[in-house]
Design an enzyme around this catalytic site. Structure first.
Site, PDB file in Angstrom:
ATOM      1  N   GLU A 141     -12.484   7.050  23.447  1.00 56.12           N
ATOM      2  CA  GLU A 141     -12.960   6.699  24.692  1.00 56.12           C
ATOM      3  C   GLU A 141     -11.970   6.617  26.017  1.00 56.12           C
ATOM      4  O   GLU A 141     -12.349   6.855  27.176  1.00 56.12           O
ATOM      5  CB  GLU A 141     -13.804   5.567  24.791  1.00 56.12           C
ATOM      6  CG  GLU A 141     -15.114   5.810  23.691  1.00 56.12           C
ATOM      7  CD  GLU A 141     -16.248   4.622  23.891  1.00 56.12           C
ATOM      8  OE1 GLU A 141     -15.949   3.732  24.785  1.00 56.12           O
ATOM      9  OE2 GLU A 141     -17.225   4.468  23.161  1.00 56.12           O
ATOM     10  N   ASN A 164     -24.811  -5.906  14.617  1.00 53.27           N
ATOM     11  CA  ASN A 164     -25.432  -4.816  15.266  1.00 53.27           C
ATOM     12  C   ASN A 164     -25.918  -3.765  14.229  1.00 53.27           C
ATOM     13  O   ASN A 164     -25.090  -3.371  13.564  1.00 53.27           O
ATOM     14  CB  ASN A 164     -24.464  -4.357  16.177  1.00 53.27           C
ATOM     15  CG  ASN A 164     -24.814  -2.967  16.624  1.00 53.27           C
ATOM     16  OD1 ASN A 164     -25.948  -2.771  16.581  1.00 53.27           O
ATOM     17  ND2 ASN A 164     -24.055  -2.424  17.651  1.00 53.27           N
ATOM     18  N   CYS A 187     -20.998  -1.999  20.112  1.00 53.76           N
ATOM     19  CA  CYS A 187     -20.368  -3.187  20.138  1.00 53.76           C
ATOM     20  C   CYS A 187     -18.837  -2.942  20.138  1.00 53.76           C
ATOM     21  O   CYS A 187     -18.165  -4.132  20.226  1.00 53.76           O
ATOM     22  CB  CYS A 187     -20.761  -3.933  18.892  1.00 53.76           C
ATOM     23  SG  CYS A 187     -20.762  -3.197  17.394  1.00 53.76           S
ATOM     24  N   HIS A 188     -18.538  -1.770  19.894  1.00 52.77           N
ATOM     25  CA  HIS A 188     -16.940  -1.725  19.746  1.00 52.77           C
ATOM     26  C   HIS A 188     -16.244  -1.995  20.972  1.00 52.77           C
ATOM     27  O   HIS A 188     -14.930  -2.149  21.049  1.00 52.77           O
ATOM     28  CB  HIS A 188     -16.746  -0.476  19.343  1.00 52.77           C
ATOM     29  CG  HIS A 188     -17.111   0.833  19.949  1.00 52.77           C
ATOM     30  ND1 HIS A 188     -18.345   1.059  19.789  1.00 52.77           N
ATOM     31  CD2 HIS A 188     -16.551   1.682  20.910  1.00 52.77           C
ATOM     32  CE1 HIS A 188     -18.534   2.377  20.807  1.00 52.77           C
ATOM     33  NE2 HIS A 188     -17.546   2.358  21.387  1.00 52.77           N
ATOM     34  N   TYR A 241     -16.215 -11.243  24.873  1.00 49.02           N
ATOM     35  CA  TYR A 241     -17.318 -11.872  24.370  1.00 49.02           C
ATOM     36  C   TYR A 241     -17.752 -12.732  25.378  1.00 49.02           C
ATOM     37  O   TYR A 241     -19.161 -12.822  25.462  1.00 49.02           O
ATOM     38  CB  TYR A 241     -17.174 -12.517  23.197  1.00 49.02           C
ATOM     39  CG  TYR A 241     -16.666 -11.431  21.878  1.00 49.02           C
ATOM     40  CD1 TYR A 241     -17.674 -11.086  21.020  1.00 49.02           C
ATOM     41  CD2 TYR A 241     -15.143 -11.243  21.611  1.00 49.02           C
ATOM     42  CE1 TYR A 241     -17.221 -10.247  19.993  1.00 49.02           C
ATOM     43  CE2 TYR A 241     -15.091 -10.389  20.398  1.00 49.02           C
ATOM     44  CZ  TYR A 241     -16.001  -9.799  19.816  1.00 49.02           C
ATOM     45  OH  TYR A 241     -15.794  -8.985  18.655  1.00 49.02           O
TER      46      TYR A 241
END
Lengths: 152, 193
Positions: free
Chosen positions: B191, B156, B164-165, B133
């Site tokens: 991912e 979001n 945003c993850h 962040y």
């Protein structure tokens, strides 16, 4: 909070189609339904919160149906809705035949009250008549349908 | 008289399709939506004529989200899958591990000011990597706005598509997620594979 229009279609679409079918017969009904919902979608953002959505939709459908019937009766130049307008009917379905045989006011009064669930005062407003006259048209219509049913 | 039969579902589906086509033709389809199944539950996709405007998780309540959009943008809302075909196909590829980024028009009208700036920076975090962040706050030009970055991520309007993850805590823990911590872990694992 405003209702998304999709919910309006889900909740009232089938009833409005029944109304259109009873007013116009099954062939013209789908065009009237499509025009009704497109007009409703257009005007929807301006609909007052808390309005009776079903009554509003039936009002639009009523105007569309009158347009169709006037168009069908255009050979006779008149502002009045023909009392017994020609209906395109599929097959010889008894019910459509019975409903189609009713004069327009009776047919509309029966459908708006008994199918769409509108109170007679609103039915009267749609048909340019009093609450009592609307009630009478509907009961005359129902009586005629019963007579036809019994005669079968 | 009430025995005029209820129309069958096929008839209503046909009329619904016709309404959607007519509405689109007349420029009245302000908000089109559909849902897609995914490993993190059913996702609601909503698009304006300008592009994808909202992605919502099951736990947000799709009906609640649509009602809020009807209020905030327009009540002319219809289930109209065609406008969202490309977004749905790309999400499917993403969840199958065959896509790393999204290439669909996006309508950012639900995010303003700093929140919008944060979303732009989130899109710069590459597939498979993460940022803290604090790092996003610094990238957005407000290094002290760590908390505001957290809020921007939590609100979001386009999760998954605007990633945003990929924003995690400085201590390495995954942190909060609108779709639930578990969903965030699933996306990060996907991912990382």
């Amino acid at each position: 909070m405003v209702q998304p229009f999709e919910q309006v279609v889900e909740e009232h679409g089938p009833t409005v189609l029944r109304v259109c079918r009873a007013l116009l017969g099954p062939v013209d009904a789908e065009d009237a339904w499509a025009e009704t919902f497109l007009a409703a979608l257009r005007a929807f953002p301006r609909l007052e919160p808390g309005s009776n959505v079903r009554g509003w939709l039936v009002t639009i459908a009523h105007r569309k149906a009158i347009d169709v019937l006037r168009e069908a009766a255009r050979t006779v130049p008149t502002a009045e809705v023909p009392e017994s307008a020609h209906l395109d009917l599929v097959g010889d379905d008894e019910l459509w035949g019975a409903v189609a045989a009713l004069p327009f006011k009776q047919r509309a009064a029966v459908v708006y009250h008994h199918v769409a669930g509108l109170p007679y005062v609103e039915v009267g407003a749609l048909l340019d008549s009093s609450e009592a006259a609307a009630r009478r048209s509907a009961s005359d219509g129902i009586a005629a349908l019963r007579r036809r049913e019994e005669a079968r | 008289m009430t025995n005029i039969p209820m129309p069958d579902e096929a008839t209503m589906a046909r009329l619904h399709d016709r309404l959607v086509a007519d509405a689109d033709h007349d420029g009245l389809l302000d908000l089109a939506y559909r849902t897609v199944d995914s490993p993190i539950g059913s996702l609601l996709l909503v698009a304006t004529p300008a592009g994808l405007v909202r992605v919502a998780f099951d736990r947000e309540g799709h009906d609640v989200v649509l009602a809020r959009l009807a209020d905030d943008i327009s009540p002319r809302v219809l289930r109209a899958p065609a406008r969202l075909d490309a977004a749905a196909a790309q999400l499917e590829e993403y969840f199958a591990g065959r896509r790393r980024g999204f290439d669909v028009p996006i309508d950012f009208r639900l995010a303003h000011g700093f929140r919008r700036t944060v979303l732009d920076h989130l899109r710069e975090i590459a597939y498979g990597s993460t940022a803290s962040y604090a790092a996003v706050a610094a990238a957005a030009g407000s290094p002290n706005a760590v908390r505001a970055v957290g809020t921007a991520c939590a609100r979001n309007p386009l999760p998954v598509v605007v990633p945003c993850h990929r924003v995690v805590r400085s201590d390495g823990s995954v942190g909060q997620y609108l779709g639930g911590t578990e969903a965030k872990e699933v996306l990060l694992a996907l991912e990382a594979a």
